[in-house]
Enzyme design. Structure first.
Site, PDB file in Angstrom:
ATOM      1  N   ASP A 123       0.835  -1.206   0.000  1.00 25.83           N
ATOM      2  CA  ASP A 123       0.000   0.000   0.000  1.00 25.83           C
ATOM      3  C   ASP A 123       0.873   1.260   0.000  1.00 25.83           C
ATOM      4  O   ASP A 123       2.097   1.162   0.131  1.00 25.83           O
ATOM      5  CB  ASP A 123      -0.941  -0.046   1.222  1.00 25.83           C
ATOM      6  CG  ASP A 123      -2.290   0.600   0.931  1.00 25.83           C
ATOM      7  OD1 ASP A 123      -2.359   1.497   0.070  1.00 25.83           O
ATOM      8  OD2 ASP A 123      -3.279   0.206   1.575  1.00 25.83           O
ATOM      9  N   ASP A 126     -10.338   2.658  -3.239  1.00 25.29           N
ATOM     10  CA  ASP A 126     -10.866   1.367  -2.767  1.00 25.29           C
ATOM     11  C   ASP A 126     -12.304   1.135  -3.202  1.00 25.29           C
ATOM     12  O   ASP A 126     -13.133   2.047  -3.157  1.00 25.29           O
ATOM     13  CB  ASP A 126     -10.864   1.320  -1.232  1.00 25.29           C
ATOM     14  CG  ASP A 126      -9.474   1.208  -0.649  1.00 25.29           C
ATOM     15  OD1 ASP A 126      -8.497   1.207  -1.408  1.00 25.29           O
ATOM     16  OD2 ASP A 126      -9.383   1.113   0.591  1.00 25.29           O
TER      17      ASP A 126
END
Ligand SMILES: *[C@@H]1O[C@H](CO)[C@@H](O)[C@H](O)[C@H]1NC(C)=O
Ligand SMILES: *[C@@H]1O[C@H](CO)[C@@H](O)[C@H](O)[C@H]1NC(C)=O
Length: 422
Positions: free
Chosen positions: A173, A234
């Site tokens: 990430d 997301d």
């Protein structure tokens, strides 16, 4: 969460913005080189905990849905017993919130000792004993998005730890990274560090997602370091979210489609089929379009509680075959007309997949007619072709001559997916 991430990054990186304007140049990327680790020759398939289970660390109140080794062991068992592995879903992936809040005395990441009492190596052994592969999560910056230890300054140690644990995939990430330079250097460093471990580890990046607020990512470069890369925020368990991803993907297709291919893929994020937020037709749309987009198929759902209908859709062999087609070319939006979108994807053996998606969100099934001559760069049905409908239900539609028309009925927000063979 992503809005938060981007804002954080935005505040920190404001100073670099001026410089990065220089990088706003157009480039074309035909046949660019992929990360040379022999992996992800077709899009990765598996299961990833984030969308469905998020950062639930409360195993006292919610023992069945907290992020724990028990959750992953149960999913591993079901992936095998319920046909997921046979359908191709091989990677069982851990997302954020698996870590203990601090590193160990040697600077290594460690799993939360209460929730993962056996540790990650033990879990990897269990997952491997089932014929599956294990994915793990870390972050290029100072902290993970949920605030656990980040890998900044520890890339080599962390790569070695993951290899020692016999992990097979790393989702890396991009939260809490303090500059665009650190972001790029970190993603590259980790790619090389993983390579130096000698272990085959799929490298899943979010590098372009965190770059877009500053400048257009250099996908040629990203492809040299990553097996897949997230471009957009997301996914949520909602139609609005799936639609947003599709709209972003078609609006940016001139930039992202050509760069995808064996070894490196655009990642529009998890499949949320089998959860709460999508209607049946919307689940069909997600499955059909993720196949057209050559997207990694990482489900985030609860395999212990999933409807037979959602399971059949996710395990549909014909649709998975399109997603996994060995030509490895990503599909694109061909045209938008009259509240319908027509997407197509070239397949091996001169075949094509075509998805007709209804943009209507009112009323009932609506018919749409397309001239088959326009499909597959005017070649798919020249002089004739066989068309099989795959979704929403499988049905042979028969032989079509070049001059004929294909007429379908499509439900609001739904999609019809067909396969075209010469
Ligand atoms: C490391 O990279 C080299 C070439 O750059 C490649 O040949 C090799 O297979 C890679 N090793 C792993 C474990 O990915
Ligand atoms: C993108 O990266 C590639 C490979 O590193 C490089 O050759 C190319 O010049 C870069 N393009 C731009 C516009 O910076």
């Amino acid at each position: 969460m992503v809005t938060g991430k981007l804002m954080k990054l935005g505040q920190r990186l404001g100073c670099v913005l001026a410089l990065s304007v220089l990088a706003l140049v157009l480039w074309s990327v035909p046949g660019t080189k992929a990360l040379d680790n022999g992996l992800a020759m077709t899009p990765t398939m598996g299961w990833l905990h984030w969308e469905r289970f998020m950062c639930n660390v409360d195993c006292t109140e919610e023992p069945d849905s907290c992020i724990s080794e028990q959750l992953f062991m149960q999913m591993a068992d079901l992936m095998v017993s319920d046909g997921w592995k046979d359908a191709g879903y091989q990677y069982l992936c851990i997302d954020d919130c698996w870590m203990a809040p601090t590193r160990d005395s040697k600077g290594r990441l460690q799993a939360d000792p209460e929730r993962f009492p056996g540790g990650i190596h033990h879990l990897a052994n269990y997952v491997h004993s089932k014929g599956l592969k294990l994915g793990i999560y870390a972050d290029v910056g100072q902290k993970t998005c949920a605030g656990y230890p980040g890998s900044f300054g520890y890339y080599d140690i962390d790569a070695k730890t993951f290899a020692d644990w016999e992990v097979d995939l790393l989702k890396f990430d991009g939260c809490f990274c303090d500059s665009v330079k650190h972001l790029a250097d970190g993603y590259k460093h980790m790619s090389l560090a993983l390579n130096r471990t000698g272990r085959s580890i799929v490298y899943s990046c979010e590098w372009p997602l965190y770059l877009w607020p500053f400048h257009k990512p250099n996908y040629t470069e990203i492809r040299q370091y990553c097996n897949h890369w997230r471009n957009f925020g997301d996914i949520f368990d909602s139609w609005q979210s799936v639609k947003g991803i599709l709209d972003w993907s078609s609006s940016n297709q001139d930039t992202i489609v050509d760069v995808a291919g064996p070894g490196g893929w655009n990642d529009p994020d998890m499949l949320v089929i089998g959860n709460f937020g999508l209607s049946w037709d919307q689940q069909v749309t997600q499955m059909a379009l993720w196949a057209i987009m050559a997207a990694p198929l990482l489900m985030s759902n609860d395999l212990r509680h999933i409807s037979p209908q959602a399971k059949a859709l996710l395990q549909d062999k014909d649709v998975i075959a399109i997603n996994q087609d060995i030509l490895g070319k990503q599909g694109y939006l061909l045209r938008k007309e009259d509240k319908f979108e027509v997407w197509e994807r070239p397949l091996s053996n001169l075949a094509w997949a075509v998805a007709i998606r209804s943009l209507r969100e009112i009323g009932g099934p609506h018919s749409h007619t397309i001239s088959v001559a326009t499909l597959g760069r005017a070649a798919a049905c020249n002089p004739a072709c066989l068309i099989t409908q795959l979704l929403p239900v499988k049905k042979e539609l028969g032989l079509f001559e070049w001059t004929s028309a294909l007429k379908m009925q499509i439900n609001p927000t739904g999609t019809v997916l067909v396969r075209i063979k010469k």
